[in-house]
Design a protein around this motif. Structure first.
Motif, PDB file in Angstrom:
ATOM      1  N   PHE A 128      28.962  51.642  51.804  1.00  0.00           N
ATOM      2  CA  PHE A 128      28.546  50.945  52.828  1.00  0.00           C
ATOM      3  C   PHE A 128      27.421  49.825  52.132  1.00  0.00           C
ATOM      4  O   PHE A 128      27.736  48.677  52.462  1.00  0.00           O
ATOM      5  N   VAL A 129      26.505  50.336  51.502  1.00  0.00           N
ATOM      6  CA  VAL A 129      25.360  49.368  51.166  1.00  0.00           C
ATOM      7  C   VAL A 129      25.854  48.634  50.208  1.00  0.00           C
ATOM      8  O   VAL A 129      25.745  47.071  50.107  1.00  0.00           O
ATOM      9  N   VAL A 130      27.049  48.744  49.309  1.00  0.00           N
ATOM     10  CA  VAL A 130      27.634  47.961  48.046  1.00  0.00           C
ATOM     11  C   VAL A 130      28.338  46.944  48.838  1.00  0.00           C
ATOM     12  O   VAL A 130      28.275  45.676  48.411  1.00  0.00           O
ATOM     13  N   VAL A 131      29.192  47.156  49.823  1.00  0.00           N
ATOM     14  CA  VAL A 131      30.219  46.318  50.438  1.00  0.00           C
ATOM     15  C   VAL A 131      29.456  45.187  51.094  1.00  0.00           C
ATOM     16  O   VAL A 131      29.646  44.074  51.131  1.00  0.00           O
ATOM     17  N   LEU A 132      28.466  45.747  51.864  1.00  0.00           N
ATOM     18  CA  LEU A 132      27.656  44.872  52.730  1.00  0.00           C
ATOM     19  C   LEU A 132      26.886  43.947  51.820  1.00  0.00           C
ATOM     20  O   LEU A 132      26.846  42.917  52.269  1.00  0.00           O
ATOM     21  N   ALA A 155      42.145  30.106  46.049  1.00  0.00           N
ATOM     22  CA  ALA A 155      43.666  30.855  46.414  1.00  0.00           C
ATOM     23  C   ALA A 155      43.834  31.516  45.331  1.00  0.00           C
ATOM     24  O   ALA A 155      44.385  32.811  45.256  1.00  0.00           O
ATOM     25  N   ARG A 156      43.598  31.045  43.906  1.00  0.00           N
ATOM     26  CA  ARG A 156      43.871  31.829  42.753  1.00  0.00           C
ATOM     27  C   ARG A 156      43.236  33.272  42.676  1.00  0.00           C
ATOM     28  O   ARG A 156      43.698  34.344  42.249  1.00  0.00           O
ATOM     29  N   ARG A 157      41.829  32.923  42.804  1.00  0.00           N
ATOM     30  CA  ARG A 157      40.999  34.019  42.651  1.00  0.00           C
ATOM     31  C   ARG A 157      41.274  34.882  43.652  1.00  0.00           C
ATOM     32  O   ARG A 157      41.131  36.281  43.464  1.00  0.00           O
ATOM     33  N   THR A 158      41.477  34.671  44.968  1.00  0.00           N
ATOM     34  CA  THR A 158      41.701  35.427  46.009  1.00  0.00           C
ATOM     35  C   THR A 158      42.908  36.527  45.651  1.00  0.00           C
ATOM     36  O   THR A 158      43.009  37.690  46.070  1.00  0.00           O
ATOM     37  N   THR A 159      43.826  35.753  45.290  1.00  0.00           N
ATOM     38  CA  THR A 159      45.158  36.527  44.685  1.00  0.00           C
ATOM     39  C   THR A 159      44.825  37.672  43.787  1.00  0.00           C
ATOM     40  O   THR A 159      45.356  38.642  43.679  1.00  0.00           O
ATOM     41  N   LEU A 160      44.135  36.768  42.867  1.00  0.00           N
ATOM     42  CA  LEU A 160      43.561  37.985  41.565  1.00  0.00           C
ATOM     43  C   LEU A 160      42.930  38.995  41.996  1.00  0.00           C
ATOM     44  O   LEU A 160      43.095  40.363  41.516  1.00  0.00           O
ATOM     45  N   ILE A 161      42.258  38.930  43.014  1.00  0.00           N
ATOM     46  CA  ILE A 161      41.342  40.018  43.593  1.00  0.00           C
ATOM     47  C   ILE A 161      42.070  41.021  44.197  1.00  0.00           C
ATOM     48  O   ILE A 161      42.021  42.426  43.890  1.00  0.00           O
ATOM     49  N   ALA A 162      43.278  40.600  44.908  1.00  0.00           N
ATOM     50  CA  ALA A 162      44.204  41.570  45.599  1.00  0.00           C
ATOM     51  C   ALA A 162      44.900  42.267  44.484  1.00  0.00           C
ATOM     52  O   ALA A 162      45.234  43.625  44.651  1.00  0.00           O
ATOM     53  N   LEU A 168      43.785  50.103  41.916  1.00  0.00           N
ATOM     54  CA  LEU A 168      42.673  50.815  42.067  1.00  0.00           C
ATOM     55  C   LEU A 168      43.037  51.634  43.553  1.00  0.00           C
ATOM     56  O   LEU A 168      42.126  52.706  43.817  1.00  0.00           O
ATOM     57  N   ALA A 169      44.218  51.548  44.299  1.00  0.00           N
ATOM     58  CA  ALA A 169      44.275  52.237  45.470  1.00  0.00           C
ATOM     59  C   ALA A 169      44.786  53.751  44.895  1.00  0.00           C
ATOM     60  O   ALA A 169      44.670  54.642  45.590  1.00  0.00           O
ATOM     61  N   LEU A 170      45.086  53.786  43.746  1.00  0.00           N
ATOM     62  CA  LEU A 170      45.358  55.186  43.167  1.00  0.00           C
ATOM     63  C   LEU A 170      44.074  56.058  43.185  1.00  0.00           C
ATOM     64  O   LEU A 170      44.311  57.257  43.010  1.00  0.00           O
ATOM     65  N   LEU A 171      43.178  55.610  43.091  1.00  0.00           N
ATOM     66  CA  LEU A 171      41.871  56.116  42.988  1.00  0.00           C
ATOM     67  C   LEU A 171      41.798  57.229  44.150  1.00  0.00           C
ATOM     68  O   LEU A 171      41.337  58.398  44.329  1.00  0.00           O
ATOM     69  N   ALA A 185      34.126  49.815  46.784  1.00  0.00           N
ATOM     70  CA  ALA A 185      32.855  49.260  46.277  1.00  0.00           C
ATOM     71  C   ALA A 185      33.386  48.500  45.028  1.00  0.00           C
ATOM     72  O   ALA A 185      32.668  47.568  44.755  1.00  0.00           O
ATOM     73  N   LEU A 186      34.204  48.853  44.042  1.00  0.00           N
ATOM     74  CA  LEU A 186      34.652  48.156  43.128  1.00  0.00           C
ATOM     75  C   LEU A 186      35.235  46.797  43.344  1.00  0.00           C
ATOM     76  O   LEU A 186      35.173  45.968  42.660  1.00  0.00           O
ATOM     77  N   VAL A 187      36.055  46.736  44.260  1.00  0.00           N
ATOM     78  CA  VAL A 187      36.684  45.377  44.859  1.00  0.00           C
ATOM     79  C   VAL A 187      35.518  44.334  45.482  1.00  0.00           C
ATOM     80  O   VAL A 187      35.660  43.208  44.989  1.00  0.00           O
ATOM     81  N   ALA A 188      34.552  45.022  46.026  1.00  0.00           N
ATOM     82  CA  ALA A 188      33.527  44.216  46.524  1.00  0.00           C
ATOM     83  C   ALA A 188      32.893  43.661  45.203  1.00  0.00           C
ATOM     84  O   ALA A 188      32.468  42.335  45.286  1.00  0.00           O
ATOM     85  N   VAL A 189      32.506  44.350  44.223  1.00  0.00           N
ATOM     86  CA  VAL A 189      31.814  43.814  43.041  1.00  0.00           C
ATOM     87  C   VAL A 189      32.891  42.871  42.281  1.00  0.00           C
ATOM     88  O   VAL A 189      32.585  41.858  41.941  1.00  0.00           O
TER      89      VAL A 189
END
Length: 430
Positions: A128-132, A155-162, A168-171, A185-189
């Protein structure tokens, strides 16, 4: 020729922004389904509660980031590069302050759950702290791309983040609930890092109390109007809330409505900073109104194309992949017209640039009254399904709201242009 070139560049930005958001939405949805499959409901519910709290915490930014999106282009259009830079510097200082406060209070919360909480609570508090904390920089950086008109790179960066978030969903499969929390947390970073790289708004933090007060005065009404708008768009689900089964069916319709709304959102996101800049340069309210009218024509055409595709494909999609939700097919077809119903939503940008959110609030009140009047009339007819009635009521209410905003803003803009010119508009003065 310059007008044609501007329109061409604007359309390219709209297409890039829409396609990037659409791709990111699809990938995020797929990742969410994977995580849901591997996470027990009670743990997923705990994290979903945290996401609600994070959304509520956005009020702490006091509209500063919303104001940056208006004021920086406005100052640039006015030729005041110093104030444009100062607005960015103060916004960054506020972003860093919120981040520091989040981390400081978060450490206290983590310490508490380390002593008195369960393992799930401890890990949840850490994520929660990392994401906020990351959300503040994410909002600040996104505004930087918007004010610079850099929608293609955004738009390109947003797609790359996704794309990065998908594996990472496999975690969640490997580590369970801890894996879910590690992923978010990793996606937020990754999100903040990706937007920070080659960011268009490069400023150093600087505090200026007068500029901060101005940003709050300008941005808080814009933020509040956005929250009320989000509430308005849930009226169709609110009237179905007494029947969990109906509400469950309607989830499909709501998803297609959300996809449809991405069309006007892309137009308005691109248009808004341009309108702010143009108003700062020319101080003509009617020029803003005409710019919104031109954009509305493109919005209507794009919305109808989207609705036409959905109207033809929704029955096949639902019957093939989600046969249990066939009662919602007609409602989903109607909600796919949401983009067309929001044809005149660009006039909300006009009112935000002029600082007259009260006018849009009045338009929304008319639209809300229309929703309940139509809902009552349609549900009185035995042949109309409540699902279809909710969708059609929402469509008409949305259209009426945007038409009211168009008409009222026309009167307002004409009146403002008849007034003696001032050095700065009330919301544009420090």
């Amino acid at each position: 020729m310059p007008d044609k070139e501007t329109a061409r560049l604007q359309m390219r930005s709209v297409i890039a922004f829409f396609s990037g958001n659409l791709g990111a939405t699809v990938l995020t949805l797929l990742a969410t389904l994977m995580v849901t499959r591997w996470t027990p409901p009670h743990q997923l519910g705990l994290w979903n509660l945290m996401t609600v709290l994070i959304s509520y915490a956005s009020v702490l930014q006091l509209g500063v980031f919303n104001a940056m999106n208006r004021q920086i282009p406005f100052f640039r259009g006015s030729g005041d590069a110093t104030k444009a830079e100062l607005a960015g510097q103060v916004g960054l200082a506020w972003c860093l302050g919120l981040t520091g406060l989040t981390i400081a209070l978060g450490i206290v919360g983590i310490g508490y759950f380390a002593i008195a909480g369960t393992r799930d609570q401890l890990l949840t508090s850490m994520a929660f702290v990392v994401v906020l904390a990351g959300s503040w920089s994410l909002q600040f950086l996104t505004v930087g791309y918007s004010t610079a008109g850099a929608f293609g790179p955004l738009a390109r960066r947003t797609t790359l983040i996704a794309i990065a978030g998908l594996p990472l969903a496999l975690l969640a499969q490997v580590l369970g609930y801890a894996g879910l929390l590690l992923r978010v947390a990793l996606v937020a970073v990754i999100s903040s890092s990706a937007l920070y790289y080659q960011r268009p708004l490069k400023v150093r933090p600087k505090w200026d109390s007068a500029m901060f007060r101005q940003l709050v005065r300008v941005g808080l009404p814009i933020w509040l109007l956005g929250q009320l708008g989000a509430l308005f768009m849930t009226l169709d689900r609110l009237v179905l809330a007494d029947s969990p089964q109906m509400l469950g069916y309607y989830a499909i319709a709501a998803q297609f409505a959300a996809l449809a709304v991405m069309v006007p959102t892309a137009f308005n996101s691109v248009l808004y900073p341009q309108m702010s800049r143009n108003y700062g340069e020319h101080r003509s309210a009617m020029a803003l109104w005409r710019q919104a009218l031109r954009a509305s024509m493109g919005m209507f055409a794009a919305g109808m194309v989207f609705a036409g595709i959905c109207w033809l494909t929704i029955p096949v999609f639902v019957n093939t992949l989600l046969p249990a939700y066939t009662p919602a097919i007609e409602a989903a077809r109607w909600t796919s017209l949401a983009a067309a119903a929001m044809t005149f939503s660009a006039f909300g940008n006009v009112l935000n640039v002029l600082g007259r959110q009260d006018v849009y609030l009045a338009s929304s009140a008319v639209g809300g009254a229309m929703f309940f009047a139509v809902w009552k009339s349609l549900t009185a007819m035995a042949e109309v399904s409540p699902l279809v009635a909710a969708a059609q009521s929402m469509l008409l209410a949305t259209f009426v709201t945007s038409v009211c905003a168009m008409l009222l803003s026309r009167v307002l803009c004409a009146r403002l242009d008849r007034m003696p010119p001032a050095p700065l508009t009330p919301v544009g003065s420090a």
